[in-house]
Motif scaffolding. Structure first.
Motif, PDB file in Angstrom:
ATOM      1  N   ALA A 117       0.828  -1.208   0.000  1.00 29.44           N
ATOM      2  CA  ALA A 117       0.000   0.000   0.000  1.00 29.44           C
ATOM      3  C   ALA A 117       0.862   1.258   0.000  1.00 29.44           C
ATOM      4  O   ALA A 117       0.565   2.230  -0.700  1.00 29.44           O
ATOM      5  CB  ALA A 117      -0.926   0.000   1.214  1.00 29.44           C
ATOM      6  N   LEU A 118       1.948   1.242   0.781  1.00 29.58           N
ATOM      7  CA  LEU A 118       2.816   2.412   0.825  1.00 29.58           C
ATOM      8  C   LEU A 118       3.474   2.671  -0.527  1.00 29.58           C
ATOM      9  O   LEU A 118       3.751   3.819  -0.888  1.00 29.58           O
ATOM     10  CB  LEU A 118       3.887   2.227   1.905  1.00 29.58           C
ATOM     11  CG  LEU A 118       3.398   2.354   3.350  1.00 29.58           C
ATOM     12  CD1 LEU A 118       4.528   2.045   4.322  1.00 29.58           C
ATOM     13  CD2 LEU A 118       2.850   3.747   3.613  1.00 29.58           C
ATOM     14  N   GLY A 119       3.709   1.604  -1.292  1.00 28.70           N
ATOM     15  CA  GLY A 119       4.289   1.783  -2.615  1.00 28.70           C
ATOM     16  C   GLY A 119       3.366   2.521  -3.564  1.00 28.70           C
ATOM     17  O   GLY A 119       3.825   3.228  -4.467  1.00 28.70           O
ATOM     18  N   SER A 120       2.047   2.363  -3.365  1.00 27.91           N
ATOM     19  CA  SER A 120       1.092   3.038  -4.254  1.00 27.91           C
ATOM     20  C   SER A 120       0.811   4.475  -3.818  1.00 27.91           C
ATOM     21  O   SER A 120       0.290   5.267  -4.610  1.00 27.91           O
ATOM     22  CB  SER A 120      -0.228   2.255  -4.290  1.00 27.91           C
ATOM     23  OG  SER A 120      -0.849   2.271  -3.017  1.00 27.91           O
ATOM     24  N   LEU A 121       1.163   4.821  -2.587  1.00 29.19           N
ATOM     25  CA  LEU A 121       0.855   6.160  -2.071  1.00 29.19           C
ATOM     26  C   LEU A 121       1.562   7.279  -2.842  1.00 29.19           C
ATOM     27  O   LEU A 121       0.911   8.217  -3.311  1.00 29.19           O
ATOM     28  CB  LEU A 121       1.184   6.224  -0.580  1.00 29.19           C
ATOM     29  CG  LEU A 121       0.834   7.522   0.137  1.00 29.19           C
ATOM     30  CD1 LEU A 121      -0.666   7.766   0.077  1.00 29.19           C
ATOM     31  CD2 LEU A 121       1.301   7.469   1.600  1.00 29.19           C
ATOM     32  N   PRO A 122       2.897   7.222  -3.010  1.00 29.94           N
ATOM     33  CA  PRO A 122       3.536   8.318  -3.764  1.00 29.94           C
ATOM     34  C   PRO A 122       3.092   8.359  -5.215  1.00 29.94           C
ATOM     35  O   PRO A 122       3.062   9.423  -5.834  1.00 29.94           O
ATOM     36  CB  PRO A 122       5.036   7.998  -3.648  1.00 29.94           C
ATOM     37  CG  PRO A 122       5.107   6.558  -3.297  1.00 29.94           C
ATOM     38  CD  PRO A 122       3.886   6.267  -2.503  1.00 29.94           C
ATOM     39  N   ARG A 123       2.718   7.213  -5.776  1.00 28.58           N
ATOM     40  CA  ARG A 123       2.228   7.190  -7.146  1.00 28.58           C
ATOM     41  C   ARG A 123       0.955   8.025  -7.270  1.00 28.58           C
ATOM     42  O   ARG A 123       0.786   8.785  -8.221  1.00 28.58           O
ATOM     43  CB  ARG A 123       1.964   5.747  -7.571  1.00 28.58           C
ATOM     44  CG  ARG A 123       1.702   5.581  -9.056  1.00 28.58           C
ATOM     45  CD  ARG A 123       1.442   4.120  -9.420  1.00 28.58           C
ATOM     46  NE  ARG A 123       2.540   3.262  -9.061  1.00 28.58           N
ATOM     47  CZ  ARG A 123       2.468   2.278  -8.176  1.00 28.58           C
ATOM     48  NH1 ARG A 123       1.339   2.039  -7.542  1.00 28.58           N
ATOM     49  NH2 ARG A 123       3.513   1.546  -7.902  1.00 28.58           N
ATOM     50  N   ALA A 124       0.076   7.890  -6.278  1.00 30.58           N
ATOM     51  CA  ALA A 124      -1.178   8.654  -6.307  1.00 30.58           C
ATOM     52  C   ALA A 124      -0.937  10.136  -6.046  1.00 30.58           C
ATOM     53  O   ALA A 124      -1.508  11.001  -6.718  1.00 30.58           O
ATOM     54  CB  ALA A 124      -2.151   8.089  -5.276  1.00 30.58           C
ATOM     55  N   VAL A 125      -0.054  10.447  -5.098  1.00 35.26           N
ATOM     56  CA  VAL A 125       0.163  11.831  -4.692  1.00 35.26           C
ATOM     57  C   VAL A 125       0.921  12.620  -5.759  1.00 35.26           C
ATOM     58  O   VAL A 125       0.635  13.801  -6.011  1.00 35.26           O
ATOM     59  CB  VAL A 125       0.916  11.876  -3.342  1.00 35.26           C
ATOM     60  CG1 VAL A 125       1.325  13.298  -2.988  1.00 35.26           C
ATOM     61  CG2 VAL A 125       0.061  11.276  -2.232  1.00 35.26           C
ATOM     62  N   LEU A 126       1.878  11.973  -6.420  1.00 35.94           N
ATOM     63  CA  LEU A 126       2.781  12.690  -7.314  1.00 35.94           C
ATOM     64  C   LEU A 126       2.441  12.548  -8.793  1.00 35.94           C
ATOM     65  O   LEU A 126       3.105  13.147  -9.638  1.00 35.94           O
ATOM     66  CB  LEU A 126       4.222  12.194  -7.089  1.00 35.94           C
ATOM     67  CG  LEU A 126       4.772  12.351  -5.666  1.00 35.94           C
ATOM     68  CD1 LEU A 126       6.144  11.713  -5.564  1.00 35.94           C
ATOM     69  CD2 LEU A 126       4.832  13.818  -5.278  1.00 35.94           C
ATOM     70  N   MET A 127       1.412  11.753  -9.117  1.00 34.41           N
ATOM     71  CA  MET A 127       1.110  11.455 -10.519  1.00 34.41           C
ATOM     72  C   MET A 127       0.873  12.718 -11.349  1.00 34.41           C
ATOM     73  O   MET A 127       1.418  12.873 -12.444  1.00 34.41           O
ATOM     74  CB  MET A 127      -0.124  10.558 -10.593  1.00 34.41           C
ATOM     75  CG  MET A 127      -0.497  10.128 -11.986  1.00 34.41           C
ATOM     76  SD  MET A 127       0.546   8.804 -12.591  1.00 34.41           S
ATOM     77  CE  MET A 127      -0.003   7.467 -11.533  1.00 34.41           C
ATOM     78  N   LEU A 128       0.052  13.636 -10.855  1.00 35.04           N
ATOM     79  CA  LEU A 128      -0.271  14.841 -11.629  1.00 35.04           C
ATOM     80  C   LEU A 128       0.969  15.713 -11.825  1.00 35.04           C
ATOM     81  O   LEU A 128       1.153  16.316 -12.879  1.00 35.04           O
ATOM     82  CB  LEU A 128      -1.388  15.621 -10.946  1.00 35.04           C
ATOM     83  CG  LEU A 128      -2.732  14.889 -10.814  1.00 35.04           C
ATOM     84  CD1 LEU A 128      -3.749  15.772 -10.108  1.00 35.04           C
ATOM     85  CD2 LEU A 128      -3.254  14.457 -12.173  1.00 35.04           C
TER      86      LEU A 128
END
Length: 421
Positions: A60-71
């Protein structure tokens, strides 16, 4: 008498015969296989290191920066160019994963070590995903975008088929360290292919800059992101396409990921039954990708794409009522076929509707919905199945997915949208 010789007409080379596209496709395939091997090695290492809850935490932590920084990744793709960002992010992923493999030669995997790698990898992924999605219009002509999306779909299916067995074999032979090493090598293999890809200058990028451009202060990331969102809002076709993607994905990913596991368990089909259904879905999606890769262009792409979403939603709802594994597998083929066509057509239309200067930001918004927002439906799907069972949940999800297609059909500019010749 002197005549004027007209320039020879450039013959458009189909994407599947274009060496430039094939180099990009080879790099993308290697990178996607590397992704599969990496996630398998990470999950295996986390399982061996901590509890089931801790394994879930690492993933789950691996997907967190992907969601936050994607834009923000989309902004950087537009600012520095997607090719540069793809090469840099793939190189970073290779170094991070090979570094972990090297560290595991001297020590056992620790939970903190896996969390750090998962966070860094997720942050780099937030740069990679928008950039790789913004590359197709820059490596071929607009008329080949549907073919390229079909080829990309085939590469993704091939990565799913090859990546899991390759990761399993690497882990069986040498543990997580060999799994991570294999993933890092695959990321590295994509680099020479990416470096060899030629970028076609986009029309808006070749014109002169405004006279007052040098006197303007450089825009911040937030200003460029806001500018990209305004571009989406002003473009009715683009806004409608992204709305269709957002709504339909919310109804799609829950049943087709967590929902299938719960359905197979409830019916007593077991892991093998679920595997057959997933294989059916992959077969249908692969057929859709192959159709687009060969055919190249679908008339009335906007209308066909939205209709495919509606038809796929009917098949999603029917999955919960299939009386046997065989029927569920056949239904899965239909879901993959129609959803695969819809997804590829929407992606090609998004890339033709967006102005070139905004491709990275537009792609990041689309990827944000598919890779960051939609997975949030997993806990909702699980709780709903526990409360009401699979049938009502699959039907409700199918209705939500269909609402995305109907929304697109209600927008005239999308219903009449065509892909370039």
């Amino acid at each position: 008498m002197t005549g004027i010789i007209a320039p020879a007409r450039t013959i458009e080379r189909p994407a599947h015969r274009d060496g430039n596209v094939l180099r990009w496709l080879g790099a993308y395939t290697a990178s996607m296989i590397g992704d599969s091997v990496y996630f398998m090695a990470l999950a295996w290492a986390a399982t061996r290191t901590g509890s089931a809850a801790q394994t879930g935490l690492v993933l789950a932590l691996g997907s967190l920066p992907r969601a936050v920084l994607m834009l923000g990744g989309g902004v950087l793709a537009d600012r520095f160019g997607p090719r540069r960002l793809v090469i840099g992010s793939d190189a970073a992923r290779s170094l991070v994963v090979l570094g972990l493999a090297g560290a595991l030669l001297f020590t056992s995997p620790a939970l903190w070590m896996l969390i750090v790698v998962a966070l860094v990898f997720g942050a780099v992924d937030a740069l990679f995903l928008p950039a790789v999605g913004a590359l197709p219009p820059r490596i071929s002509v607009p008329g080949q975008l549907a073919r390229i999306q079909g080829l990309r779909g085939l590469a993704a299916r091939a990565a799913n088929v090859v990546g899991a067995p390759l990761g399993g074999a690497a882990i069986a032979l040498g543990g997580p360290r060999l799994g991570f090493a294999a993933a890092g090598v695959l990321f590295a293999l994509s680099l020479p292919l990416l470096i060899a890809v030629r970028i076609r200058p986009l029309q808006e990028e070749s014109g002169p800059e405004p006279e007052d451009a040098a006197s303007r202060p450089p825009a911040t990331v937030w200003q460029e992101l806001a500018d990209g969102l305004r571009h989406i809002r002003r473009n009715r076709l683009l806004g409608a396409l992204l709305l269709v993607v957002a709504i339909s994905e919310l109804g799609f990913v829950g049943p087709l990921n967590l929902g299938l596991i719960l359905l197979a368990e409830q019916r007593g089909w077991g892991a093998s039954g679920m595997g057959w259904i997933v294989a059916g879905f992959g077969t249908g999606a692969g057929a859709a990708a192959l159709l687009l890769a060969v055919r190249g262009r679908v008339p009335r792409a906007g209308l066909v794409g939205c209709l495919m979403v509606v038809i796929a939603s009917v098949a999603i709802g029917a999955l919960a009522f299939a009386p046997s594994v065989a029927m569920a597998t056949a239904t899965g083929v239909l879901v993959g076929l129609f959803a695969g066509l819809a997804g590829s057509l929407c992606a090609a239309l998004i890339q033709t509707a967006a102005e070139p200067a905004y491709l990275g930001r537009v792609t990041s918004v689309s990827t944000f919905f598919t890779n960051a927002v939609s997975p949030l439906s997993y806990p909702v799907t699980g709780a709903a199945v526990a409360a009401w069972g699979t049938g009502p949940v699959f039907v409700a999800s199918a209705a939500l997915c269909a609402a995305g297609g109907v929304t697109g059909l209600a927008v005239t500019v999308l219903r009449r949208a065509e892909l370039p010749d």
